[in-house]
Design a protein around this motif. Structure first.
Motif, PDB file in Angstrom:
ATOM      1  N   ASN A  26       0.860  -1.187   0.000  1.00  0.00           N
ATOM      2  CA  ASN A  26       0.000   0.000   0.000  1.00  0.00           C
ATOM      3  C   ASN A  26       0.896   1.237   0.000  1.00  0.00           C
ATOM      4  O   ASN A  26       1.114   1.863   1.037  1.00  0.00           O
ATOM      5  N   ALA A  28       0.749   4.257  -0.618  1.00  0.00           N
ATOM      6  CA  ALA A  28       0.290   5.566  -0.154  1.00  0.00           C
ATOM      7  C   ALA A  28       0.483   5.734   1.353  1.00  0.00           C
ATOM      8  O   ALA A  28       0.282   6.815   1.888  1.00  0.00           O
ATOM      9  N   TRP A  29       0.883   4.680   2.036  1.00  0.00           N
ATOM     10  CA  TRP A  29       1.014   4.688   3.494  1.00  0.00           C
ATOM     11  C   TRP A  29       2.470   4.532   3.919  1.00  0.00           C
ATOM     12  O   TRP A  29       3.261   3.884   3.237  1.00  0.00           O
ATOM     13  N   VAL A  75      -4.402  13.810   8.042  1.00  0.00           N
ATOM     14  CA  VAL A  75      -4.449  12.694   7.107  1.00  0.00           C
ATOM     15  C   VAL A  75      -4.968  11.456   7.825  1.00  0.00           C
ATOM     16  O   VAL A  75      -4.869  11.356   9.049  1.00  0.00           O
ATOM     17  N   ARG A 104      -1.413   7.813   6.113  1.00  0.00           N
ATOM     18  CA  ARG A 104      -1.656   7.850   4.668  1.00  0.00           C
ATOM     19  C   ARG A 104      -1.047   9.140   4.129  1.00  0.00           C
ATOM     20  O   ARG A 104      -1.540  10.234   4.395  1.00  0.00           O
ATOM     21  N   GLY A 106      -0.174   9.412   0.670  1.00  0.00           N
ATOM     22  CA  GLY A 106      -0.427   9.486  -0.764  1.00  0.00           C
ATOM     23  C   GLY A 106      -1.878   9.166  -1.059  1.00  0.00           C
ATOM     24  O   GLY A 106      -2.689   8.990  -0.160  1.00  0.00           O
ATOM     25  N   LYS A 107      -2.209   9.034  -2.338  1.00  0.00           N
ATOM     26  CA  LYS A 107      -3.599   8.848  -2.734  1.00  0.00           C
ATOM     27  C   LYS A 107      -4.006   7.400  -2.947  1.00  0.00           C
ATOM     28  O   LYS A 107      -5.164   7.069  -2.816  1.00  0.00           O
ATOM     29  N   ARG A 108      -3.077   6.541  -3.317  1.00  0.00           N
ATOM     30  CA  ARG A 108      -3.463   5.157  -3.626  1.00  0.00           C
ATOM     31  C   ARG A 108      -3.513   4.321  -2.369  1.00  0.00           C
ATOM     32  O   ARG A 108      -2.610   4.333  -1.550  1.00  0.00           O
ATOM     33  N   TRP A 109      -4.576   3.554  -2.228  1.00  0.00           N
ATOM     34  CA  TRP A 109      -4.710   2.639  -1.094  1.00  0.00           C
ATOM     35  C   TRP A 109      -5.626   1.514  -1.466  1.00  0.00           C
ATOM     36  O   TRP A 109      -6.724   1.716  -1.946  1.00  0.00           O
TER      37      TRP A 109
END
Length: 111
Positions: A26, A28-29, A75, A104, A106-109
């Protein structure tokens, strides 16, 4: 010491390793220990809504907000247990599983 209902115990090292692996899956984390300055993700007392700030002014001010306030991050955060499971709140992590906090960034998860 183990959880008497499940007999499960997980160490801090296990939680840290699972969190590192989870963050690789993941991207984004990030683990809290991998972020040099987490203060950029935290709200200041001046950034909380006026209504909430008024409540804290009547109940001990900024010092009490820092100690007892909730929703202090800008966040999403989560917790990876020593078993490798993601939890959205610290109180959801089973007793004796230990945990590593993640942010988190970033945007992708992938849930």
């Amino acid at each position: 010491m183990t959880d008497q209902s499940t007999k499960e115990f997980y160490s801090v090292d296990q939680a840290s390793q699972h969190a590192a692996e989870w963050c690789k899956r993941n991207p984004a984390w990030r683990r809290i220990c991998d972020i040099p300055d987490i203060s950029v993700f935290e709200k200041t007392y001046d950034e909380i809504p006026k209504r909430e700030r008024a409540y804290w002014e009547k109940n001990g001010g900024e010092e009490c907000w820092r100690e007892f306030g909730i929703g202090r991050t800008k966040v999403p955060t989560g917790f990876i247990s020593g078993k490798g499971e993601f939890f959205e709140h610290v109180l959801k992590v089973p007793l004796h599983h230990n945990m590593m906090m993640v942010y988190r960034v970033g945007k992708r998860w992938k849930p």
